[in-house]
Design an enzyme around this catalytic site. Structure first.
Site, PDB file in Angstrom:
ATOM      1  N   PRO A   2       0.933  -1.201  -0.026  1.00 29.96           N
ATOM      2  CA  PRO A   2       0.054   0.110   0.017  1.00 29.96           C
ATOM      3  C   PRO A   2       0.801   1.122  -0.042  1.00 29.96           C
ATOM      4  O   PRO A   2       1.209   1.880   0.883  1.00 29.96           O
ATOM      5  CB  PRO A   2      -0.890  -0.048   1.143  1.00 29.96           C
ATOM      6  N   GLU A   3       1.121   1.907  -1.282  1.00 31.81           N
ATOM      7  CA  GLU A   3       1.577   3.380  -1.223  1.00 31.81           C
ATOM      8  C   GLU A   3       0.287   3.935  -2.012  1.00 31.81           C
ATOM      9  O   GLU A   3      -0.604   3.232  -2.286  1.00 31.81           O
ATOM     10  CB  GLU A   3       2.706   3.208  -2.227  1.00 31.81           C
ATOM     11  N   HIS A 100      -6.107 -13.750  10.190  1.00 28.81           N
ATOM     12  CA  HIS A 100      -5.793 -12.218  10.017  1.00 28.81           C
ATOM     13  C   HIS A 100      -6.831 -11.644   9.308  1.00 28.81           C
ATOM     14  O   HIS A 100      -6.810 -10.330   8.864  1.00 28.81           O
ATOM     15  CB  HIS A 100      -4.415 -12.342   9.181  1.00 28.81           C
ATOM     16  N   ARG A 119       0.429  -8.364   9.494  1.00 31.22           N
ATOM     17  CA  ARG A 119       1.271  -7.860  10.643  1.00 31.22           C
ATOM     18  C   ARG A 119       0.721  -6.723  11.471  1.00 31.22           C
ATOM     19  O   ARG A 119       1.057  -6.347  12.428  1.00 31.22           O
ATOM     20  CB  ARG A 119       2.399  -7.005   9.912  1.00 31.22           C
ATOM     21  N   LYS A 162      16.971  21.258   3.729  1.00 32.12           N
ATOM     22  CA  LYS A 162      16.995  19.840   4.326  1.00 32.12           C
ATOM     23  C   LYS A 162      18.208  19.578   4.235  1.00 32.12           C
ATOM     24  O   LYS A 162      19.086  19.216   3.193  1.00 32.12           O
ATOM     25  CB  LYS A 162      15.834  19.051   3.865  1.00 32.12           C
TER      26      LYS A 162
END
Length: 289
Positions: A2-3, A100, A119, A162
């Site tokens: 999942p992105e 799950h 998970r 940054k």
DNA sequence: ACCTCGACCTGCAAGC
DNA sequence: TGCTTGCAGGTCGAGG
């Protein structure tokens, strides 16, 4: 998996099963996800009508007629399964549950929507729509990369000053929303930019974008759009027999392709892997500068 | 304020 | 075959 593109694909897959329907019955079979499900979770959902499904970064948002929003995240291993019409008995539906399967939505239209997450890094939470701007999980998230507000000026401003690497900056959800480890690698490769490059080097001293920032914005958009298109076609054509969502074929340029030839036109390089901020980075040292 | 890293979990593949 | 080790698409929060 999942992105942003996967979550968007899941959203599109869930919409026909959920939009306009009510939660007839909600089963919280295992409440200890990333955070415990609230004790009133089932009660606040049951009987509520779904007005629409949205997405913000990697979060799914389910708008309810009650004024609540169901906020869901797939974590690393979360997926949804849409079951066929639940005209069969409740016991028959139950018998199809597997390990799950932590949360099951029985919709009023007969559809069964099952959340599976080995998970348990995923999460579900109910928030009030009127207060969604104050939601801590969403508050600091940066612009949607496929939206109008995301451009080279924005990205450069977010990266200016940054000290961290360009790749780490792309993974920072405050800089831009929805990019994860795969698409960070993919976008940097397409833009011919090194993942090791200091993030600030896509901006000038005043924080204005340079050519690198422009190339990166275009690359981010391109890889995400392509992946969504691939997910969409997979949803139509290759959807798994059990209706699983969030898992489909990719053709990555560099991700998970260590040792393979660089796919960039005219590049004779080889894809390399190294660990950066605790995660695998795949890149081509020959064409990514 | 910025940045890095550990922690949270389970499953799977590779190596011995 | 079985055991051990390392790795996996995320992100919060502690500590430097």
């Amino acid at each position: 998996m999942p992105e942003l593109p996967e979550v968007e694909t899941v959203r599109r897959g869930l919409a026909p099963a959920m939009e306009g329907a009510k939660f007839k019955k909600v089963e919280a079979r295992r409440g200890d996800l990333r955070w415990p499900l609230p004790k009133d979770f089932v009660q606040r959902l049951q009987g509520q009508k779904v007005e629409g499904l949205g997405r913000r970064a990697k979060y799914l948002t389910v708008d309810l007629a009650s004024g609540d929003v169901l906020l869901m995240h797939l974590g690393m291993s979360g997926s949804f399964r849409v079951g066929g019409d639940d005209t069969a008995s409740y016991h028959h539906a139950r018998s199809k549950l597997t390990k799950h399967d932590h949360v099951v939505f029985h919709m009023s239209n007969g559809k069964l929507v099952t959340f599976n997450d080995p998970r348990r890094f995923g999460m579900m939470k109910l928030v009030t729509r009127a207060k969604i701007d104050e939601e801590p999980l969403l508050r600091a998230i940066g612009p949607e990369p496929l939206g109008n507000e995301f451009d080279a000026t924005m990205l450069a401003k977010a990266c200016a000053g940054k000290k961290t690497s360009l790749k780490a900056a792309l993974l920072d959800q405050r800089v831009v929303a929805g990019i994860g480890n795969i698409y960070a690698c993919e976008a940097l490769h397409l833009a011919h930019l090194s993942p090791k490059r200091q993030a600030s080097t896509i901006a000038d001293r005043k924080g204005a974008p340079n050519e690198r920032a422009k190339a990166l914005v275009d690359a981010i958009r391109a890889v995400l759009k392509d992946a969504i298109a691939a997910g969409g076609s997979s949803l139509r054509d290759h959807r798994r027999a059990d209706g699983s969502l969030g898992d489909f074929q990719h053709n990555w340029r560099v991700y998970d392709r260590e040792g393979k030839p660089c796919p960039a036109r005219g590049c004779k390089g080889t894809v390399k892997r190294f660990t950066q901020n605790g995660r695998s980075t795949f890149w081509c040292p020959a064409c990514q500068k």
